[in-house]
Design a protein around this motif. Structure first.
Motif, PDB file in Angstrom:
ATOM      1  N   ARG A  39       0.990  -1.341   0.099  1.00 42.93           N
ATOM      2  CA  ARG A  39       0.087  -0.250  -0.073  1.00 42.93           C
ATOM      3  C   ARG A  39       0.616   1.027   0.347  1.00 42.93           C
ATOM      4  NH1 ARG A  39      -2.412  -3.336   4.050  1.00 42.93           N
ATOM      5  NH2 ARG A  39      -2.506  -2.359   5.223  1.00 42.93           N
ATOM      6  N   THR A  40       1.761   1.153   0.650  1.00 39.19           N
ATOM      7  CA  THR A  40       2.789   2.651   0.948  1.00 39.19           C
ATOM      8  C   THR A  40       3.401   2.597  -0.729  1.00 39.19           C
ATOM      9  OG1 THR A  40       2.849   1.727   2.975  1.00 39.19           O
ATOM     10  CG2 THR A  40       4.782   3.782   2.243  1.00 39.19           C
ATOM     11  N   LEU A  41       3.994   1.379  -0.866  1.00 39.16           N
ATOM     12  CA  LEU A  41       4.735   1.761  -2.592  1.00 39.16           C
ATOM     13  C   LEU A  41       3.649   1.907  -3.170  1.00 39.16           C
ATOM     14  CD1 LEU A  41       6.767  -1.689  -2.209  1.00 39.16           C
ATOM     15  CD2 LEU A  41       7.632   0.579  -2.377  1.00 39.16           C
ATOM     16  N   LEU A  42       2.395   1.472  -3.526  1.00 45.43           N
ATOM     17  CA  LEU A  42       1.346   2.343  -4.416  1.00 45.43           C
ATOM     18  C   LEU A  42       0.674   3.893  -4.520  1.00 45.43           C
ATOM     19  CD1 LEU A  42      -0.523  -0.897  -4.147  1.00 45.43           C
ATOM     20  CD2 LEU A  42       0.617   0.076  -6.378  1.00 45.43           C
ATOM     21  N   ALA A  43       1.130   4.390  -3.134  1.00 44.88           N
ATOM     22  CA  ALA A  43       1.069   5.186  -2.746  1.00 44.88           C
ATOM     23  C   ALA A  43       2.068   6.736  -3.451  1.00 44.88           C
ATOM     24  CB  ALA A  43       1.028   6.109  -1.618  1.00 44.88           C
ATOM     25  N   VAL A  44       3.651   5.920  -3.207  1.00 41.00           N
ATOM     26  CA  VAL A  44       4.475   6.524  -3.434  1.00 41.00           C
ATOM     27  C   VAL A  44       4.790   6.362  -5.571  1.00 41.00           C
ATOM     28  CG1 VAL A  44       6.966   6.874  -4.304  1.00 41.00           C
ATOM     29  CG2 VAL A  44       6.233   5.812  -1.724  1.00 41.00           C
ATOM     30  N   ALA A  45       4.038   5.269  -5.304  1.00 34.62           N
ATOM     31  CA  ALA A  45       4.476   5.603  -7.164  1.00 34.62           C
ATOM     32  C   ALA A  45       3.223   5.820  -7.870  1.00 34.62           C
ATOM     33  CB  ALA A  45       3.406   3.608  -7.808  1.00 34.62           C
ATOM     34  N   GLU A  46       2.410   6.769  -7.118  1.00 32.76           N
ATOM     35  CA  GLU A  46       1.151   7.539  -7.592  1.00 32.76           C
ATOM     36  C   GLU A  46       1.719   9.100  -7.879  1.00 32.76           C
ATOM     37  OE1 GLU A  46      -2.061   7.912  -5.520  1.00 32.76           O
ATOM     38  OE2 GLU A  46      -2.653   6.017  -6.042  1.00 32.76           O
ATOM     39  N   GLN A  47       3.472   9.495  -7.458  1.00 31.03           N
ATOM     40  CA  GLN A  47       3.180  10.683  -7.224  1.00 31.03           C
ATOM     41  C   GLN A  47       4.846  10.348  -8.189  1.00 31.03           C
ATOM     42  OE1 GLN A  47       2.780  12.546  -4.208  1.00 31.03           O
ATOM     43  NE2 GLN A  47       1.352  10.847  -4.246  1.00 31.03           N
ATOM     44  N   GLU A  48       5.124  11.983  -8.690  1.00 29.39           N
ATOM     45  CA  GLU A  48       5.918  12.232 -10.233  1.00 29.39           C
ATOM     46  C   GLU A  48       7.729  11.915  -9.380  1.00 29.39           C
ATOM     47  OE1 GLU A  48       5.353  15.433 -12.188  1.00 29.39           O
ATOM     48  OE2 GLU A  48       2.909  15.103 -11.769  1.00 29.39           O
ATOM     49  N   GLY A  49       8.496  11.370  -9.904  1.00 31.77           N
ATOM     50  CA  GLY A  49       9.578  11.758 -10.227  1.00 31.77           C
ATOM     51  C   GLY A  49      10.193  10.504 -10.124  1.00 31.77           C
ATOM     52  N   GLU A  50      11.755  10.295  -9.639  1.00 33.00           N
ATOM     53  CA  GLU A  50      12.177   8.596  -9.763  1.00 33.00           C
ATOM     54  C   GLU A  50      11.978   7.777  -9.197  1.00 33.00           C
ATOM     55  OE1 GLU A  50      16.733   7.753  -9.582  1.00 33.00           O
ATOM     56  OE2 GLU A  50      16.315   9.467 -10.532  1.00 33.00           O
ATOM     57  N   THR A  51      11.659   8.687  -8.018  1.00 31.65           N
ATOM     58  CA  THR A  51      11.648   7.523  -6.567  1.00 31.65           C
ATOM     59  C   THR A  51       9.763   6.967  -7.073  1.00 31.65           C
ATOM     60  OG1 THR A  51      12.826   8.840  -5.187  1.00 31.65           O
ATOM     61  CG2 THR A  51      11.143   7.566  -4.345  1.00 31.65           C
ATOM     62  N   ALA A  52       9.045   7.147  -7.564  1.00 27.87           N
ATOM     63  CA  ALA A  52       7.309   7.053  -7.871  1.00 27.87           C
ATOM     64  C   ALA A  52       7.994   5.544  -8.491  1.00 27.87           C
ATOM     65  CB  ALA A  52       6.845   7.992  -8.984  1.00 27.87           C
ATOM     66  N   GLU A  53       8.879   5.923  -9.710  1.00 25.51           N
ATOM     67  CA  GLU A  53       8.786   4.691 -10.854  1.00 25.51           C
ATOM     68  C   GLU A  53       9.757   3.364 -10.219  1.00 25.51           C
ATOM     69  OE1 GLU A  53      12.136   4.168 -14.497  1.00 25.51           O
ATOM     70  OE2 GLU A  53      10.844   6.362 -14.630  1.00 25.51           O
ATOM     71  N   GLU A  54      10.309   3.766  -9.176  1.00 22.82           N
ATOM     72  CA  GLU A  54      11.132   2.549  -8.531  1.00 22.82           C
ATOM     73  C   GLU A  54       9.813   2.434  -7.527  1.00 22.82           C
ATOM     74  OE1 GLU A  54      15.085   1.905  -5.716  1.00 22.82           O
ATOM     75  OE2 GLU A  54      14.677   4.075  -6.426  1.00 22.82           O
TER      76      GLU A  54
END
Length: 75
Positions: free
Chosen positions: A37-52
């Motif tokens: 759930r945390t990774l999916l929330a971060v993935a919704e953001q923009e940027g390199e971290t979201a892609e990872e």
């Protein structure tokens, strides 16, 4: 937040652990779903971290049973 593969572990805040307890070598199913759930929330953001985060979310999701499958289990 910039991604830095050379971050010394002394500068990272790890989750506190009781002195008498050891961490399990594997995540519990509930912990894995929380991480997903945390990774999916971060993935919704923009940027390199979201892609990872999106890549890791796919990896975690492929390795654990779905939440619907385990709805009777304590997550």
């Amino acid at each position: 937040m910039d991604h830095d593969d050379n971050t010394p572990f002394d500068d990272v805040d790890f989750a506190p652990v009781e002195a008498e307890m050891e961490r399990l070598p594997l995540l519990t199913l509930g912990e894995a779903h929380g991480l997903l759930r945390t990774l999916l929330a971060v993935a919704e953001q923009e940027g390199e971290t979201a892609e990872e985060a999106g890549r890791w979310a796919k990896e975690i999701a492929a390795r654990i049973p779905s939440a619907e499958c385990c709805s009777n289990a304590a997550l």
